[in-house]
Write an enzyme that holds these catalytic residues in place. Structure first.
Site, PDB file in Angstrom:
ATOM      1  CB  CYS A 133      -0.944   0.004   1.197  1.00 38.67           C
ATOM      2  SG  CYS A 133      -0.150  -0.358   2.776  1.00 38.67           S
ATOM      3  CG  HIS A 247      -0.520   4.001   4.879  1.00 37.05           C
ATOM      4  ND1 HIS A 247      -1.138   3.736   6.079  1.00 37.05           N
ATOM      5  CD2 HIS A 247      -0.122   2.785   4.380  1.00 37.05           C
ATOM      6  CE1 HIS A 247      -1.103   2.428   6.310  1.00 37.05           C
ATOM      7  NE2 HIS A 247      -0.505   1.842   5.295  1.00 37.05           N
TER       8      HIS A 247
END
Length: 341
Positions: A133, A247
């Site tokens: 990711c 994130h």
């Protein structure tokens, strides 16, 4: 493209990414003629809604993939190592969200905005790998710059949400916050080696002999593979932070040729999958709470690195469960049915 639609299996359907895969298939109108939700025996019978219909979870077995066209895997590397080849042998194209096959030479590692042409190599083994990711959002932001002026070196520090560790980590952060507010003497510490609430842990995955964590080395190796450029220097520091979803990354690059901040902003403004959020006068810059639930990778805080001749700094934020996993996989599937199946 099949006019009747495709048989799609979601392996790990009960997990956070599996849930998001189901939702993303529905939201993007993927032509699903049959949906199979697969998980371990303990999840059998759970139901999930897809386009107004309830689907029950079935147990993942070697016989689960007969007639399946596309299998989306997100049930952990050990599961993928066993069942992804079985699914491929049954005729399904596997899009795997784990680390099981990412660095294998005959398995394409794909981010649709960056290297969609690599999907053609799925025919070698019937498997396509979804990158990590944190790698996905970084290369989405860097691809336009790479194409324009080349990139010599990348220094990235990540600030990664607990959802990257799964539902148990989300629950643990919530429980620790509540325990601290209630002034309880003991905190539940099970998922991470230390308290995560109101803390930052420079420790994601296991540490390797070179002192880097496995997560950090994933970013190094995957970036080189996706760009098909072993000459790029990449170094990473991966940090877990007390955020539920999204994130964030501080990305510093050294380019081959000079590029200005305005030119980078122009590239970001028209880059596929990117949303430019960069208005310091209005305190506008990418935030994890704003990226959560969004498809786009948010890019801002663009500025020159004044310590080197061709340096640029960026702040890159994305929903790790969405673009960092489920959406990327479904985008790959969309290209598959449009161009190959």
């Amino acid at each position: 493209m099949k006019s009747a639609g495709y048989s799609v299996a979601v392996v790990g359907a009960t997990g956070a990414v599996g849930n998001e895969m189901i939702a993303t298939l529905a939201a993007r109108g993927f032509p699903v003629a049959e949906l199979r939700l697969l998980a371990s025996a303990r999840s059998v019978g759970k139901t999930y809604e897809f386009k107004g219909k309830e689907y029950a979870v079935a147990e993942l077995t070697e016989d689960s993939f007969a007639g399946v066209d596309i299998a989306l895997f997100s049930a952990g590397g050990s599961i993928s190592e066993v069942f992804a080849p079985i699914a491929a042998a049954s005729g399904a194209v596997v899009i795997d969200n784990t680390n099981a096959f990412r660095m294998e030479e005959d398995v394409p590692l794909v981010v649709p905005e960056v290297n969609p042409g690599a999907i053609a190599d799925y025919k070698k083994r019937g498997i396509i790998a979804n990158p990590n990711c944190s790698t996905i959002q970084m290369v989405v932001a860097l691809k336009p710059i790479y194409d324009e002026v080349g990139i010599r070196r990348i220094v990235v520090s990540t600030y990664q949400a607990v959802s990257g560790s799964g539902k148990k980590a989300i629950d643990e952060l919530e429980k620790q916050v509540l325990a601290l507010f209630n002034q309880e003497s003991e905190l539940p510490v099970n998922v991470y080696p230390h308290q995560i609430a109101f803390n930052c842990l420079p420790h994601i995955d296991v540490f390797l002999e070179n002192g880097y964590s496995k997560e950090e080395m994933k970013m190094v190796r995957e970036t080189k593979k996706i760009f098909a450029d072993d000459g790029i220097g990449v170094t990473a520091t991966a940090v877990r932070v007390p955020v539920f979803y999204g994130h964030s990354e501080s990305v510093n690059i050294e380019t081959d040729e000079k590029i200005t901040v305005d030119e980078v902003r122009e590239l970001m403004a028209r880059a596929p999958g990117v949303e430019l959020v960069d208005d310091l006068a209005e305190n506008r810059y990418p935030l994890a709470v704003e990226a959560a639930g969004q498809d786009a990778t948010l890019v801002g805080r663009i500025r020159e690195d004044e310590s080197i001749a061709n340096g640029i700094n960026l702040w890159v934020v994305a929903d790790n469960i969405r673009k960092g996993a489920a959406l990327n996989a479904v985008q790959i599937a969309e290209i598959l049915i449009r161009e190959y199946l």
